[in-house]
Design a protein around this motif. Structure first.
Motif: not given
Length: 457
Positions: A177-201, A333-337
């Motif tokens: 959370f925090g004010d808009p424009g500081n990269g929350k979405t960018e960080v969140a969408t990159r979190i999946a790249d932290c995980y190296a393993e692949t899976i099957y679906i 979120s841009n709002y205080d939780p």
């Protein structure tokens, strides 16, 4: 010491390997019975395919329904004996081109009335449950190096990595959370790249007689095995896809319906809910608090998945089915939780991280790197001019401001048929265009001067 250090390490590695469950791999079935599928279901898939294509070889049918030819060859022969299929031509060694007979056409039309689905044969829900259990995202524990690699190129405070690291290591729930424009979405969408393993679906699931399409190219990225690798030499069940850990990102458009199984009454085809698509991966709820439904309704919907790692979904016939929920749930979120969530719910999200405004040093670094990426020559003196006249003691700095202002420079230059450059005049115009409505930073005289520059004579 009685034992060498190398021996101790080797012993520890051996024990760790023994404690680690074997990687999940869907092996190709050796018989139709091994798939657990009803023969009538497979027959209907074949007939609907031939109704759509007219004529297909056995190998082509095999490819479409993702079942090995050797395990459907007897079924094709049986359909031929029952006068549902007919040979049109020879299609190679021990293969034929098949067409529907009149009886087969009637069977195909009847099957299509029930469901228009044509594609890979489904995977039994029980097999899917086993795959989720063996591919838990919590089994993978990313370290600092993986986190920094995933967030490479972002300018973030050093202490931020120490806060985010334990959250991605646990994959138990995170609120950014925090004010808009500081990269929350960018960080969140990159979190999946932290995980190296692949899976099957599975491409498609069979749940209590209902076909549910699970694969979604928007959040499931396929990977191919390296040539000569052990995986490439093993025979994989083609009804499954090898993918990176899923990354489901939804924003203000999310509603309660998207968290249920979708059903198209005209085609009879079901689509997996967002939770199913996100299993074993990362599920990002962006712009939390701006959905079309109130936060309280969304939060109530997530209580059971967060507490028990399970969910209940409604099938088209009205029955309920219990499904696993194994996704790393991330709210942005841009709002205080504390103003959005009750204390009881806040406890269910163990990690809450505030993303504040960048400092002046970080802001300048972002500005310089953004200019380099856009091919604009960076001028430190003009960066200082920008800080002095438009930011320092005037307005809060946001991580997005450098990028957005530089984009304005680019658009100004394109309009004037020249290369983008960092000049005092262009910076003034870019800032005025960007901020004049957002925070009322222009005085009446400044606004008149500026509009006077661009009005038509």
């Amino acid at each position: 010491m009685s034992r060498k250090l190398s021996d101790i390490l080797k012993s520890q590695q051996t024990k760790a390997a023994q404690d680690t469950p074997a990687a999940f791999f869907p092996r190709a079935p050796r018989s139709l019975e091994e798939t657990g599928l009803n023969r009538i279901l497979v027959e209907d898939l074949i007939c609907k395919l031939l109704l759509a294509h007219g004529s297909l070889s056995g190998r082509e049918i095999s490819s479409h329904i993702a079942l090995p030819l050797q395990i459907i060859s007897d079924l094709l022969y049986e359909l031929k004996q029952r006068l549902i299929l007919a040979y049109q031509d020879v299609a190679g060694v021990s293969d034929f081109d098949y067409v529907l007979t009149e009886t087969g056409r009637e069977k195909a039309l009847l099957a299509r009335q029930q469901s228009a689905y044509m594609g890979a044969a489904p995977v039994h829900f029980a097999e899917y449950l086993k795959s989720v259990e063996n591919q838990l995202i919590q089994n993978e524990q990313p370290n600092e190096a993986q986190l920094r690699q995933a967030l490479d190129g972002l300018i973030l405070p050093e202490n931020f990595y120490g806060l985010l690291g334990p959250a991605i290591n646990s994959a138990k729930g995170l609120f950014l959370f925090g004010d808009p424009g500081n990269g929350k979405t960018e960080v969140a969408t990159r979190i999946a790249d932290c995980y190296a393993e692949t899976i099957y679906i599975p491409k498609t699931l069979l749940v209590e007689g209902h076909l549910i399409q699970l694969y979604d190219p928007r959040c499931h990225i396929q990977v191919e095995p390296e040539v000569g690798s052990e995986e490439s030499e093993r025979k994989q069940d083609q009804r499954w896809l090898h993918i990176k850990r899923p990354a489901v990102v939804v924003g203000g458009e999310m509603d309660l319906e998207s968290l249920e199984i979708g059903f198209n009454a005209q085609t009879g085809i079901c689509e997996a809910s967002l939770q199913l698509k996100g299993n074993s991966g990362v599920f990002v709820v962006d712009d939390f608090g701006r959905q079309r439904i109130g936060p309280d309704k969304i939060l109530n919907r997530w209580i059971l998945p967060l507490e028990k790692s399970i969910d209940y979904l409604t099938l088209p016939d009205g029955s309920k089915v219990q499904v696993p929920f194994n996704a790393f749930l991330v709210f942005c979120s841009n709002y205080d939780p504390s103003k959005l969530l009750e204390e009881a719910f806040l406890r269910k999200i163990p990690y809450k991280i505030h993303m504040g405004d960048p400092g002046e040093k970080e802001f300048i670094t972002i500005f310089r790197q953004s200019a380099e990426k856009m091919g604009i020559e960076y001028d430190p003196s003009l960066a200082e001019y920008l800080m002095k006249n438009y930011f320092r003691d005037i307005r809060n700095m946001r991580g997005c401001h450098p990028r957005d202002i530089l984009r304005q420079l680019t658009h100004i230059a394109r309009y004037e048929n020249r290369d983008p450059e960092m000049t005092l005049a262009d910076l003034d115009k870019a800032v005025q265009l960007y901020f004049s409505v957002m925070d009322g930073s222009l005085s009446a005289d400044e606004m008149q001067d500026f509009t006077g520059e661009i009005k038509l004579e």
